[in-house]
Design a protein around this motif. Structure first.
Motif, short mmCIF file in Angstrom:
data_model
loop_
_atom_site.label_atom_id
_atom_site.label_comp_id
_atom_site.label_asym_id
_atom_site.label_seq_id
_atom_site.Cartn_x
_atom_site.Cartn_y
_atom_site.Cartn_z
N SER A 46 16.24 27.94 -21.67
CA SER A 46 16.06 26.64 -21.05
C SER A 46 17.30 26.24 -20.24
N MET A 47 18.48 26.48 -20.82
CA MET A 47 19.72 26.16 -20.11
C MET A 47 19.87 27.02 -18.86
N LEU A 48 19.55 28.29 -18.98
CA LEU A 48 19.68 29.19 -17.84
C LEU A 48 18.70 28.80 -16.73
N GLU A 49 17.48 28.46 -17.12
CA GLU A 49 16.49 28.05 -16.13
C GLU A 49 16.91 26.76 -15.45
N GLY A 50 17.45 25.84 -16.21
CA GLY A 50 17.92 24.57 -15.65
C GLY A 50 19.01 24.80 -14.63
N GLY A 51 19.92 25.73 -14.89
CA GLY A 51 20.97 26.05 -13.94
C GLY A 51 20.41 26.69 -12.68
N ALA A 52 19.44 27.56 -12.86
CA ALA A 52 18.83 28.22 -11.71
C ALA A 52 18.08 27.21 -10.85
N MET A 53 17.43 26.26 -11.51
CA MET A 53 16.68 25.25 -10.77
C MET A 53 17.62 24.35 -9.98
N SER A 54 18.79 24.05 -10.55
CA SER A 54 19.70 23.16 -9.83
C SER A 54 20.25 23.84 -8.58
N ARG A 55 20.33 25.16 -8.59
CA ARG A 55 20.83 25.88 -7.40
C ARG A 55 19.77 25.98 -6.31
N GLU A 56 18.52 25.70 -6.66
CA GLU A 56 17.44 25.80 -5.67
C GLU A 56 17.29 24.56 -4.82
N ARG A 57 18.07 23.52 -5.09
CA ARG A 57 17.96 22.29 -4.31
C ARG A 57 18.42 22.52 -2.88
N GLU A 58 17.94 21.66 -2.01
CA GLU A 58 18.33 21.73 -0.60
C GLU A 58 19.81 21.45 -0.46
#
Length: 77
Positions: A46-58
């Motif tokens: 969950s933590m890793l996915e959250g970090g990956a999602m934050s990098r996907e922002r514009e």
């Protein structure tokens, strides 16, 4: 995480297994910290996915970054 620190504790007050070769009349500092429980695989993912999602922002412009920083700063004034 909880942390307790006691300064100037006489070594004679410590349990024998913690005293080692310290003179009984020596003063010591005792620090006790609660150990963190290991993360479960689900929590880690969950933590890793959250970090990956934050990098996907514009990406934002410099002007937008400055605006956000000023808005945060202004909250404290």
């Amino acid at each position: 995480m909880n942390r307790i620190v006691r300064n100037h504790v006489p070594a004679r007050d410590l349990p024998e297994n913690l005293r080692a070769d310290i003179a009984p009349d020596a003063l010591v500092t005792v620090t006790i910290e609660e150990e963190r429980k290991p993360l479960s695989m689900a929590e880690l993912l969950s933590m890793l996915e959250g970090g990956a999602m934050s990098r996907e922002r514009e990406p934002i412009s410099v002007d937008e970054a400055v605006r956000r920083v000023r808005a945060l700063r202004d909250e404290w004034e």
